[in-house]
Design a protein around this motif. Structure first.
Motif, PDB file in Angstrom:
ATOM      1  N   PRO A 162       0.736  -1.355   0.099  1.00 47.97           N
ATOM      2  CA  PRO A 162      -0.003   0.079   0.008  1.00 47.97           C
ATOM      3  C   PRO A 162       0.755   1.251  -0.068  1.00 47.97           C
ATOM      4  O   PRO A 162       0.454   2.338  -0.389  1.00 47.97           O
ATOM      5  N   GLY A 163       1.852   1.094   0.483  1.00 46.21           N
ATOM      6  CA  GLY A 163       2.846   2.505   0.769  1.00 46.21           C
ATOM      7  C   GLY A 163       3.776   2.687  -0.625  1.00 46.21           C
ATOM      8  O   GLY A 163       3.507   1.957  -1.588  1.00 46.21           O
ATOM      9  N   LYS A 164       4.480   3.753  -0.551  1.00 45.32           N
ATOM     10  CA  LYS A 164       5.633   4.107  -1.636  1.00 45.32           C
ATOM     11  C   LYS A 164       6.655   2.666  -1.882  1.00 45.32           C
ATOM     12  O   LYS A 164       7.127   2.104  -0.936  1.00 45.32           O
ATOM     13  N   VAL A 165       6.794   2.297  -2.944  1.00 45.47           N
ATOM     14  CA  VAL A 165       7.676   1.172  -3.287  1.00 45.47           C
ATOM     15  C   VAL A 165       8.659   1.294  -3.994  1.00 45.47           C
ATOM     16  O   VAL A 165       8.626   2.382  -4.871  1.00 45.47           O
ATOM     17  N   ILE A 166       9.549   0.382  -4.131  1.00 49.64           N
ATOM     18  CA  ILE A 166      10.896   0.555  -4.997  1.00 49.64           C
ATOM     19  C   ILE A 166      10.639  -0.972  -5.497  1.00 49.64           C
ATOM     20  O   ILE A 166      10.312  -1.870  -4.989  1.00 49.64           O
ATOM     21  N   SER A 167      10.808  -0.837  -6.863  1.00 48.15           N
ATOM     22  CA  SER A 167      10.519  -1.994  -7.762  1.00 48.15           C
ATOM     23  C   SER A 167      11.770  -2.508  -8.573  1.00 48.15           C
ATOM     24  O   SER A 167      12.642  -1.882  -9.118  1.00 48.15           O
ATOM     25  N   GLU A 168      11.935  -3.709  -8.827  1.00 48.76           N
ATOM     26  CA  GLU A 168      12.856  -4.323  -9.796  1.00 48.76           C
ATOM     27  C   GLU A 168      12.231  -5.479 -10.930  1.00 48.76           C
ATOM     28  O   GLU A 168      11.468  -6.333 -10.352  1.00 48.76           O
TER      29      GLU A 168
END
Length: 250
Positions: A162-168
């Motif tokens: 639900p929060g701010k994410v970092i993705s790969e």
């Protein structure tokens, strides 16, 4: 089919098959029609122990496996873990051999053995983060984290956090997928263990490593219950080690 394996430096959890089969499904592999008709569990230096099709090994069969392991000087816990994993042919589609860890979870002794083996390995490695890969990494990761005094961080599929994410992003045979983590869940300099149930071609585990290293985390090792070496997932992890308990066979 499963073989006992005390330690292996192999890898990966997400995998892709031949052109006939291409999707990520835990613990699955391509079979010939002959192999699909006769699943069995095999242990090194032991005679083959054939369980009923699509079922876990029965209690009496498991006791035989443990006795053979003891005779060969093997860790009895590994024998229990292997015999508790159900092998289901042609699921979720024809040509797939599915390694079902739900039967392992029903066996409280084998489940405890699984967690204990991981805890024994990592309790003195100063690990502050246990990162679990969705979804089965969420089963094994939290009890390991609690036992070694580390925090648990879920690595999730897109649009699940639900929060701010970092993705790969990582590649599949047909397309790409992503793995995500909450921003601020880990800090630079922390030491992490990545946990999942199975390694195959290494797509998700490789992405998990890159995701954590992007924010300055040191990935100490990856840990999985099952490894499918013929899918060569270790090649996608570079020099990063992976500890596994049991190994699949073609």
């Amino acid at each position: 089919m499963l073989q006992l394996q005390t330690i292996s430096l192999f890898s990966s959890n997400s995998f892709t098959f031949s052109p006939a089969v291409a999707f990520r499904t835990p613990a699955a592999k391509t079979l010939s029609s002959a192999a699909a008709a006769l699943p069995f569990i095999r242990f090194p230096n032991y005679r083959s122990a054939r369980p009923p099709p699509c079922c876990s090994v029965g209690k009496s069969e498991a006791l035989k496996v443990e006795a053979m392991a003891a005779e060969d000087g093997q860790d009895l816990r590994l024998a229990r873990i292997s015999s508790a994993i159900r092998v289901i042919p042609n699921f979720p589609k024809p040509g797939i051999l599915f390694q079902d860890i739900t039967t392992l979870l029903l066996d409280t002794k084998a489940f405890k053995d699984t967690i204990d083996l991981f805890v024994e390995r990592y309790k003195d490695k100063e690990i502050s983060v246990v990162a679990g890969v969705e979804a089965r990494g969420f089963i094994f990761g939290p009890p390991i984290a609690l036992a070694i005094g580390a925090k648990f961080v879920p690595l999730r599929k897109p649009k699940k956090l639900p929060g701010k994410v970092i993705s790969e992003e990582y590649s599949l045979e047909y397309g790409t997928d992503k793995i995500e983590m909450h921003v601020g869940a880990v800090e630079a300099g922390e030491r992490a263990l990545i946990v999942d149930d199975l390694i195959a071609t290494g797509g998700t585990l490789g992405a998990a490593i890159r995701l954590l290293e992007r924010v300055g985390v040191h990935v100490v090792e990856c840990a999985c219950v099952i490894e499918l070496p013929e899918l060569k997932g270790r090649e996608r992890l570079g020099e990063k080690p992976l500890f596994v308990l049991v190994s699949g066979d073609a």
